[in-house]
Design an enzyme around this catalytic site. Structure first.
Site: not given
Length: 324
Positions: A233, A262, A281
């Protein structure tokens, strides 16, 4: 057998594939909803399938979840859901551990090879039509520290071991003779473990204990030539400290599949750093991953309906599925 249960399915733009959801539809009343309609969908529901795994909508709709018995999350990480009311409730939470393990391990190997063989520079030279002979690094015999010893970390360890790398682990508790890591050092000894690693791979869950784990002190403990790979993360890292470490040569490079904001904002210094690789991601997002997530939920739903123990039960206070 639980008769006629109500299943709320929280989605974003994409609704789960109805063909893969058919076994549930045959046994339950399904209410598909986006975040705006979540409270209404939860009213009288028995199960919540969080297909929108990045959602922050559940805390606002929690007042309507009075009858919910079980929540399943279409992700390995459940940190967006761990708000106090859910953590302290009797509701069971499960995740989709196992879906992404091998794909993420392949991504990590690809990034390590890219660093060792300097693929980004080869692409730059090709764009400039420059034929420049260079030497590259070997990865066999190099040392990797995998921070996070859950299923994803273990898949990474097995694959990197298979290509000849020397793998160690860092986790909550120390152990020796681990089948995948050999030696696992406890988190409190992380700085010393970092000092011996050529590559540091972060695959830990985000919890209050791991938030901002990698700061200036941790980067300072690493070898100057070490590379940092984050598939956990973004909030595991103090991004400003990472930027400073890369600029000053404290570490040699970073491959980041996750960042603390993000998408990464326009103008962020990480975009243009030559020793950084950024991906959006998607390290685990292989072709068919959405359907695989649904299949995990369907299998667990069938277990739940007949009263069998559920797979992948999250310890809500730890924030992840405990390893055996």
């Amino acid at each position: 057998m639980r008769a006629n249960p109500v299943v709320a399915v929280l989605h974003a733009e994409a609704v789960p594939d109805t063909v893969h959801m058919a076994p549930v539809a045959a046994r339950a009343d399904i209410r598909y909803t986006d975040a705006a309609g979540l409270a209404a969908a939860l009213d009288g529901a028995d199960v919540l399938f969080v297909y929108d795994f990045l959602t922050d909508a559940l805390p606002r709709a929690w007042h309507a979840a009075r009858t919910v018995d079980w929540i399943h999350v279409a992700a390995a990480g459940v940190d967006p859901l761990m708000f106090p009311e859910l953590r302290d409730s009797d509701v069971t939470v499960t995740n989709s551990s196992g879906v992404f393990d091998e794909a993420i391990a392949e991504y990590v190997l690809a990034q390590i090879l890219s660093f060792a063989k300097d693929i980004p520079e080869s692409l730059r030279l090709q764009r400039d039509h420059t034929w420049l002979h260079r030497e590259s690094e070997r990865i066999a015999g190099r040392t990797v520290l995998v921070v996070g010893t859950g299923p994803i970390g273990r898949a990474i360890a097995r694959l990197l071991t298979a290509v000849g790398m020397r793998v160690r682990g860092s986790g909550r508790r120390a152990r020796v003779s681990d089948p995948d890591f050999g030696t696992v050092t406890p988190t409190e000894d992380l700085p010393a473990a970092l000092a011996g690693a050529d590559f540091v791979v972060v695959a830990a869950p985000l919890t209050e204990q791991t938030r901002n784990l990698f700061d200036a002190g941790m980067f300072g403990a690493m070898k100057p030539g070490a590379r940092f790979v984050n598939v956990g993360r973004g909030d595991l890292v103090r991004t400003g400290d990472l930027v400073d470490a890369l600029r000053t040569g404290t570490i040699a490079g970073a491959a980041l599949d996750v960042v603390d904001t993000e998408p990464l904002p326009d103008g962020h210094p990480l975009w243009d750093m030559p020793n950084v690789v950024i991906t959006p991601h998607n390290s685990g997002d292989f072709v068919g991953w959405r359907e695989a997530l649904i299949d995990v939920f369907v299998e667990n739903f069938q277990r739940w309906q007949v009263g069998m123990p559920l797979d992948n039960i999250v310890d809500k206070h730890l924030g992840y599925v405990p390893s055996s």
